[in-house]
Write a protein that holds these residues in place. Sequence first.
Motif, short mmCIF file in Angstrom:
data_model
loop_
_atom_site.label_atom_id
_atom_site.label_comp_id
_atom_site.label_asym_id
_atom_site.label_seq_id
_atom_site.Cartn_x
_atom_site.Cartn_y
_atom_site.Cartn_z
N UNK A 46 0.84 -1.20 0.00
CA UNK A 46 0.00 0.00 0.00
C UNK A 46 0.87 1.25 0.00
N UNK A 47 0.27 2.36 -0.39
CA UNK A 47 0.94 3.66 -0.36
C UNK A 47 0.05 4.64 0.40
N UNK A 48 0.70 5.46 1.22
CA UNK A 48 0.01 6.45 2.04
C UNK A 48 0.66 7.80 1.75
N UNK A 49 -0.14 8.84 1.58
CA UNK A 49 0.39 10.18 1.33
C UNK A 49 -0.32 11.18 2.23
N UNK A 50 0.43 12.20 2.65
CA UNK A 50 -0.17 13.25 3.48
C UNK A 50 0.49 14.59 3.20
N UNK A 51 -0.28 15.67 3.36
CA UNK A 51 0.29 17.01 3.19
C UNK A 51 1.13 17.35 4.43
N UNK A 52 2.33 17.83 4.24
CA UNK A 52 3.21 18.10 5.38
C UNK A 52 2.69 19.16 6.34
N UNK A 53 1.82 20.05 5.88
CA UNK A 53 1.33 21.09 6.79
C UNK A 53 0.41 20.53 7.87
N UNK A 54 0.02 19.26 7.77
CA UNK A 54 -0.75 18.61 8.84
C UNK A 54 0.12 18.13 9.99
N UNK A 55 1.41 17.95 9.73
CA UNK A 55 2.28 17.25 10.67
C UNK A 55 3.15 18.19 11.51
N UNK A 56 3.24 17.87 12.79
CA UNK A 56 4.05 18.64 13.73
C UNK A 56 5.51 18.66 13.27
N UNK A 57 6.04 19.86 13.18
CA UNK A 57 7.43 20.04 12.79
C UNK A 57 7.63 20.23 11.30
N UNK A 58 6.59 19.98 10.51
CA UNK A 58 6.71 20.11 9.05
C UNK A 58 5.89 21.28 8.50
N UNK A 59 5.11 21.92 9.36
CA UNK A 59 4.13 22.92 8.91
C UNK A 59 4.73 24.03 8.06
N UNK A 60 5.91 24.50 8.39
CA UNK A 60 6.50 25.64 7.68
C UNK A 60 7.76 25.25 6.90
N UNK A 61 7.97 23.95 6.72
CA UNK A 61 9.19 23.48 6.06
C UNK A 61 9.18 23.83 4.57
#
Length: 108
Positions: A46-61
Amino acid sequence: MAELTDAQIDAATERGRLASVNEPRARAVRYDRRLRRVIVDLTNGCTFAFPPDLAEGLETATDDQLAGVELLGAGYGLHWEALDADLSVPGLLAGLFGTKAYMARRAD
């Protein structure tokens, strides 16, 4: 600190073995700049994808920082060295994109 007994070590080893069989693990991870998604290929196909702005520490990367993602712990975690950020693959699949406090703030 108390020394571990052989029984405790054996029990921990068995928990690790069971986790490696039953818990989701990543086979590969990459950042797709066009889609602006972190894409995780799992060992079960399976493959899973997510937008980084949802994740702690990645929001402004930046895209370059996000592209530096690597696998940790036999595929149980994702790590961004430049961001000092780590996320759990089983946690992400359960919809946990950060600590309890972070998730509570996002729910507000």
